[in-house]
Design a protein around this motif. Structure first.
Motif, mmCIF file in Angstrom:
data_model
loop_
_atom_site.group_PDB
_atom_site.id
_atom_site.type_symbol
_atom_site.label_atom_id
_atom_site.label_comp_id
_atom_site.label_asym_id
_atom_site.label_seq_id
_atom_site.Cartn_x
_atom_site.Cartn_y
_atom_site.Cartn_z
ATOM 1 N N GLN A 211 0.852 -0.727 -0.047
ATOM 2 C CA GLN A 211 0.093 -0.261 -0.130
ATOM 3 C C GLN A 211 0.788 1.144 0.324
ATOM 4 O OE1 GLN A 211 0.339 -1.809 2.351
ATOM 5 N NE2 GLN A 211 0.601 -1.511 3.834
ATOM 6 N N ASP A 212 2.061 1.242 0.675
ATOM 7 C CA ASP A 212 3.300 2.667 0.411
ATOM 8 C C ASP A 212 4.018 2.379 -1.134
ATOM 9 O OD1 ASP A 212 2.164 2.245 3.137
ATOM 10 O OD2 ASP A 212 4.212 0.874 3.603
ATOM 11 N N ILE A 213 3.524 1.344 -1.885
ATOM 12 C CA ILE A 213 4.257 1.876 -3.393
ATOM 13 C C ILE A 213 3.872 3.365 -3.868
ATOM 14 C CG2 ILE A 213 4.520 0.635 -5.626
ATOM 15 C CD1 ILE A 213 4.556 -2.121 -4.365
ATOM 16 N N PRO A 214 4.388 4.171 -4.595
ATOM 17 C CA PRO A 214 4.058 5.951 -4.605
ATOM 18 C C PRO A 214 3.169 5.194 -5.701
ATOM 19 C CG PRO A 214 6.984 5.524 -5.081
ATOM 20 C CD PRO A 214 6.711 4.420 -4.069
ATOM 21 N N GLU A 215 3.380 4.538 -6.877
ATOM 22 C CA GLU A 215 2.837 4.755 -8.285
ATOM 23 C C GLU A 215 1.663 4.049 -7.980
ATOM 24 O OE1 GLU A 215 6.067 2.580 -7.835
ATOM 25 O OE2 GLU A 215 7.492 4.593 -8.374
ATOM 26 N N LYS A 216 0.298 4.787 -9.162
ATOM 27 C CA LYS A 216 -0.377 4.579 -9.391
ATOM 28 C C LYS A 216 -0.848 3.226 -10.264
ATOM 29 C CE LYS A 216 -1.877 7.665 -5.828
ATOM 30 N NZ LYS A 216 -1.953 7.220 -4.107
ATOM 31 N N GLY A 217 -2.012 2.702 -9.911
ATOM 32 C CA GLY A 217 -1.840 1.165 -11.139
ATOM 33 C C GLY A 217 -2.579 1.906 -12.415
ATOM 34 N N LYS A 218 -2.872 1.621 -13.074
ATOM 35 C CA LYS A 218 -3.929 1.644 -14.299
ATOM 36 C C LYS A 218 -5.230 2.056 -13.982
ATOM 37 C CE LYS A 218 -6.286 -1.103 -17.823
ATOM 38 N NZ LYS A 218 -6.015 -2.022 -18.862
ATOM 39 N N ILE A 219 -5.990 3.026 -14.653
ATOM 40 C CA ILE A 219 -7.249 3.525 -14.354
ATOM 41 C C ILE A 219 -8.048 2.171 -14.622
ATOM 42 C CG2 ILE A 219 -9.675 4.947 -14.609
ATOM 43 C CD1 ILE A 219 -6.993 7.085 -14.289
ATOM 44 N N TYR A 220 -9.054 1.457 -13.734
ATOM 45 C CA TYR A 220 -9.726 0.550 -14.502
ATOM 46 C C TYR A 220 -10.882 0.968 -14.616
ATOM 47 C CZ TYR A 220 -12.314 -3.766 -15.235
ATOM 48 O OH TYR A 220 -12.536 -5.102 -15.551
ATOM 49 N N ASP A 221 -11.488 1.949 -13.760
ATOM 50 C CA ASP A 221 -13.632 2.133 -13.787
ATOM 51 C C ASP A 221 -13.285 2.971 -13.105
ATOM 52 O OD1 ASP A 221 -15.468 2.451 -14.248
ATOM 53 O OD2 ASP A 221 -16.211 0.739 -13.539
ATOM 54 N N LYS A 222 -14.508 4.034 -13.214
ATOM 55 C CA LYS A 222 -14.359 4.825 -12.315
ATOM 56 C C LYS A 222 -15.468 5.469 -11.519
ATOM 57 C CE LYS A 222 -18.121 6.573 -16.215
ATOM 58 N NZ LYS A 222 -18.419 7.523 -16.992
ATOM 59 N N LYS A 223 -15.885 4.416 -10.725
ATOM 60 C CA LYS A 223 -17.025 4.407 -9.797
ATOM 61 C C LYS A 223 -16.247 2.755 -8.488
ATOM 62 C CE LYS A 223 -19.849 1.149 -12.298
ATOM 63 N NZ LYS A 223 -18.869 1.088 -13.838
ATOM 64 N N PRO A 224 -16.418 2.701 -7.765
ATOM 65 C CA PRO A 224 -15.850 1.845 -6.170
ATOM 66 C C PRO A 224 -16.503 1.321 -6.626
ATOM 67 C CG PRO A 224 -17.070 3.471 -5.167
ATOM 68 C CD PRO A 224 -17.360 4.211 -6.839
ATOM 69 N N PHE A 225 -16.250 -0.590 -6.184
ATOM 70 C CA PHE A 225 -17.324 -1.232 -6.393
ATOM 71 C C PHE A 225 -17.197 -2.481 -5.058
ATOM 72 C CE2 PHE A 225 -17.251 -6.429 -6.344
ATOM 73 C CZ PHE A 225 -18.644 -6.449 -7.404
ATOM 74 N N MET A 226 -18.876 -2.664 -4.384
ATOM 75 C CA MET A 226 -18.823 -2.530 -2.879
ATOM 76 C C MET A 226 -18.304 -4.834 -2.611
ATOM 77 S SD MET A 226 -21.059 -4.176 -0.794
ATOM 78 C CE MET A 226 -23.262 -4.251 -1.641
ATOM 79 N N ILE A 227 -17.939 -4.972 -2.000
ATOM 80 C CA ILE A 227 -17.974 -6.213 -1.700
ATOM 81 C C ILE A 227 -19.234 -6.684 0.119
ATOM 82 C CG2 ILE A 227 -16.339 -8.308 -1.018
ATOM 83 C CD1 ILE A 227 -14.864 -7.134 -3.270
ATOM 84 N N GLU A 228 -19.346 -7.274 0.285
ATOM 85 C CA GLU A 228 -19.565 -7.358 0.867
ATOM 86 C C GLU A 228 -18.603 -8.612 2.231
ATOM 87 O OE1 GLU A 228 -22.980 -9.717 1.943
ATOM 88 O OE2 GLU A 228 -24.180 -7.340 1.232
#
Length: 140
Positions: free
Chosen positions: A46-63
């Motif tokens: 979680q501390d890697i400074p680079e951000k990943g490839k943009i996959y989608d423009k909304k979050p995904f909810m998981i129970e």
């Protein structure tokens, strides 16, 4: 085609790093307690400074279920979004990001980031609302 994709990623990274702080989404202090990841003290993904490839423009909810481990895709290349499928291991893609381990502390609904631009990995912090992210997803 591949070189055009690499160039686009470089442009997006430079835009996101050069945007004024006023444009960035800031989470209220009282809401930060919601973003607790018990596994964070054992990993550094979680501390890697680079951000990943943009996959989608909304979050995904998981129970999520208490005690279960979830590996959140940080690179954006997984075909099992928002969870990791090991795509970051492909030697031809030269991906620096690694999945972020999340262990659920209770049975609850968790909103995982799908744009991969969050500052609170693996949780959505609203970064997908930034104009750069919205523009990148439209051209997906």
């Amino acid at each position: 085609m591949l070189s055009a994709r690499v160039a686009m990623v470089q442009v997006l990274r430079s835009l996101s790093s050069s945007t004024p702080a006023a444009c960035k989404f800031r989470l209220p202090e009282e809401a930060k307690q919601e973003f607790s990841n018990p596994a964070a003290k054992y990993t550094t993904a979680q501390d890697i400074p680079e951000k990943g490839k943009i996959y989608d423009k909304k979050p995904f909810m998981i129970e999520v279920k208490k005690g279960k481990t979830y590996m959140w895709c940080a690179c954006g290349h997984s075909r099992k979004q928002p969870l990791c499928d090991g795509s970051h291991r492909n030697p031809f893609k030269a991906i620096q990001q690694r999945p972020v381990k999340y262990v659920a502390d209770a049975d609850k609904e968790v909103w995982f980031c799908m744009c991969k631009q969050t500052d609170h990995r693996p949780f959505c912090d609203g970064s997908h609302k930034h104009p750069d992210v919205q523009a990148a997803v439209r051209g997906h």
